[in-house]
Design a protein around this motif. Structure first.
Motif, short mmCIF file in Angstrom:
data_model
loop_
_atom_site.label_atom_id
_atom_site.label_comp_id
_atom_site.label_asym_id
_atom_site.label_seq_id
_atom_site.Cartn_x
_atom_site.Cartn_y
_atom_site.Cartn_z
N TYR A 165 -1.59 4.09 -4.80
CA TYR A 165 -2.74 3.61 -5.58
C TYR A 165 -2.30 2.56 -6.60
N ASN A 166 -1.23 2.85 -7.32
CA ASN A 166 -0.73 1.90 -8.32
C ASN A 166 -0.22 0.62 -7.68
N ASP A 167 0.34 0.76 -6.49
CA ASP A 167 0.78 -0.42 -5.74
C ASP A 167 -0.43 -1.29 -5.40
N GLY A 168 -1.54 -0.63 -5.01
CA GLY A 168 -2.77 -1.36 -4.72
C GLY A 168 -3.30 -2.06 -5.95
N LEU A 169 -3.26 -1.40 -7.10
CA LEU A 169 -3.72 -2.01 -8.35
C LEU A 169 -2.87 -3.24 -8.70
N ALA A 170 -1.57 -3.11 -8.52
CA ALA A 170 -0.67 -4.22 -8.84
C ALA A 170 -0.95 -5.42 -7.93
N ARG A 171 -1.18 -5.16 -6.67
CA ARG A 171 -1.47 -6.26 -5.75
C ARG A 171 -2.80 -6.93 -6.08
N ALA A 172 -3.79 -6.11 -6.44
CA ALA A 172 -5.08 -6.68 -6.82
C ALA A 172 -4.96 -7.54 -8.07
N ALA A 173 -4.15 -7.07 -9.02
CA ALA A 173 -3.95 -7.82 -10.26
C ALA A 173 -3.29 -9.17 -9.99
N ASN A 174 -2.50 -9.24 -8.93
CA ASN A 174 -1.83 -10.49 -8.56
C ASN A 174 -2.65 -11.34 -7.60
N GLY A 175 -3.87 -10.89 -7.31
CA GLY A 175 -4.74 -11.65 -6.42
C GLY A 175 -4.53 -11.40 -4.95
N ASN A 176 -3.67 -10.45 -4.61
CA ASN A 176 -3.42 -10.11 -3.21
C ASN A 176 -4.39 -9.00 -2.81
N PHE A 177 -5.65 -9.36 -2.59
CA PHE A 177 -6.67 -8.35 -2.33
C PHE A 177 -6.56 -7.76 -0.93
N VAL A 178 -6.05 -8.54 0.02
CA VAL A 178 -5.85 -8.01 1.37
C VAL A 178 -4.81 -6.89 1.33
N GLY A 179 -3.68 -7.16 0.67
CA GLY A 179 -2.63 -6.15 0.54
C GLY A 179 -3.10 -4.96 -0.27
N ALA A 180 -3.89 -5.22 -1.31
CA ALA A 180 -4.41 -4.14 -2.16
C ALA A 180 -5.30 -3.21 -1.35
N ALA A 181 -6.19 -3.81 -0.55
CA ALA A 181 -7.10 -3.00 0.26
C ALA A 181 -6.33 -2.09 1.21
N LYS A 182 -5.24 -2.60 1.77
CA LYS A 182 -4.43 -1.80 2.69
C LYS A 182 -3.84 -0.58 1.98
N LYS A 183 -3.37 -0.78 0.75
CA LYS A 183 -2.79 0.33 0.00
C LYS A 183 -3.84 1.37 -0.36
N PHE A 184 -5.02 0.91 -0.78
CA PHE A 184 -6.08 1.86 -1.11
C PHE A 184 -6.52 2.63 0.13
N ASP A 185 -6.56 1.95 1.27
CA ASP A 185 -6.94 2.61 2.51
C ASP A 185 -5.88 3.62 2.94
N GLU A 186 -4.62 3.34 2.62
CA GLU A 186 -3.55 4.30 2.92
C GLU A 186 -3.73 5.57 2.11
N VAL A 187 -4.13 5.44 0.88
CA VAL A 187 -4.38 6.62 0.05
C VAL A 187 -5.44 7.49 0.70
N ILE A 188 -6.53 6.85 1.15
CA ILE A 188 -7.64 7.56 1.75
C ILE A 188 -7.22 8.24 3.06
N LYS A 189 -6.41 7.53 3.85
CA LYS A 189 -6.02 8.03 5.16
C LYS A 189 -4.94 9.11 5.07
N ILE A 190 -3.93 8.86 4.25
CA ILE A 190 -2.79 9.78 4.20
C ILE A 190 -3.02 10.94 3.24
N HIS A 191 -3.76 10.67 2.16
CA HIS A 191 -3.99 11.71 1.14
C HIS A 191 -5.48 11.85 0.85
N PRO A 192 -6.27 12.23 1.86
CA PRO A 192 -7.73 12.27 1.70
C PRO A 192 -8.22 13.30 0.68
N HIS A 193 -7.40 14.30 0.39
CA HIS A 193 -7.82 15.35 -0.54
C HIS A 193 -7.15 15.23 -1.91
#
Length: 283
Positions: free
Chosen positions: A48-76
């Motif tokens: 999640y924090n990796d996604g936030l860092a990428r979003a802060a740097n304008g890498n929204f494609v990479g950020a979305a992938k990290k957020f989606d990994e959280v949802i997929k790997i750690h859904p609960h």
């Protein structure tokens, strides 16, 4: 004593191995041996924090992938809910509107009363809004954007996004009315007056607060005069003159009637008169 069956099996394996080694020289991937890949179970907070860092740097494609990994790997996990909202945001910023719509819609469905639900609904609407084309093309996305914005205003009337949503709803209504006018003019120019009237009727019935309603009334005068239905032509001109007396469209309608020896005259039983009466009563 080794049984004949075991010996035969051993011979078969040996033969297969030898055959395999012989065929390897024809296999361009023979040197690439399969190695099971070890999956690293990255903690949800790190993803999640990796996604936030990428979003802060304008890498929204990479950020979305990290957020989606959280949802997929750690859904609960405790991070999954916020990651879903951030996935909608990052995908929207990346221009991946279909993915943004999917995440936003899922968030609103799962957490309709959450404090961030209005924002998710806004992202959903804005994704459709961003995909809406000009009036020369199909308006499906504009219609979906309008519906999503209406849902936001209805469900979350105290949201900070309501003011902007109402303004965009009017923009969308104007665009949808413009599309109806474009098609109506097309039919009118080809003397398909019935089809043209149906389009102008939509503008008058649904989009009276748009800038297109004046022209729609004047075009009705043209169509009805061409069909010889003078009563409706006179009513359209009368309603146009009553509501928009200084409109250039009224001047055109009045001139058209005058050439036919007629004058604007409202028939209260006409659908045109009733449509405007309903609009006044609603306002």
């Amino acid at each position: 004593m080794v049984s004949a069956r075991v010996l035969l099996a051993a011979v078969a394996v040996t033969s297969l191995a030898a055959c395999s080694e012989g065929l390897d020289k024809f296999n361009p991937f023979a040197d690439e041996k399969y190695k099971p890949e070890k999956v690293v179970d990255t903690p949800p907070d790190q993803l999640y924090n990796d996604g936030l860092a990428r979003a802060a740097n304008g890498n929204f494609v990479g950020a979305a992938k990290k957020f989606d990994e959280v949802i997929k790997i750690h859904p609960h996990s405790a991070y999954a809910k916020q990651a879903l909202l951030m996935s909608a945001y990052a995908n929207y910023e990346a221009g991946a509107y279909d993915d943004a719509i999917g995440s936003a819609k899922r968030y609103v469905t799962l957490y309709p009363s959450d404090k961030d639900a209005a924002y998710a609904q806004y992202l959903l609407a804005m994704s459709h809004y961003s995909m809406a084309p000009d009036v020369s093309r199909d308006q499906e996305q504009a219609e979906k954007a309008g519906q999503a914005l209406n849902d936001l205003v209805t469900r979350y009337p105290n949201s900070e996004y309501v003011k902007d949503s109402k303004w965009k709803i009017q923009v969308i209504r104007d665009q949808l009315a413009g599309k109806e006018m474009e098609v109506g003019r097309y039919y009118l120019n080809r003397r398909n007056y019935g089809a043209a009237i149906n389009r102008f009727r939509v503008v008058i019935s649904r989009y009276q607060t748009t800038r297109h309603v004046e022209e729609a009334l004047e075009r009705l005068v043209e169509a009805y005069m061409a069909m010889g239905i003078v009563n409706e032509a006179q009513t359209a001109a009368a309603v146009l003159g009553h509501n928009f007396p200084d409109s250039p469209w009224y001047k055109d309608a009045h001139t058209l009637l005058t050439k036919g020896g007629l004058a604007p005259r409202e028939d209260k039983g006409s659908w045109i008169s009733q449509a405007f009466g309903k609009a006044i009563s609603l306002n």
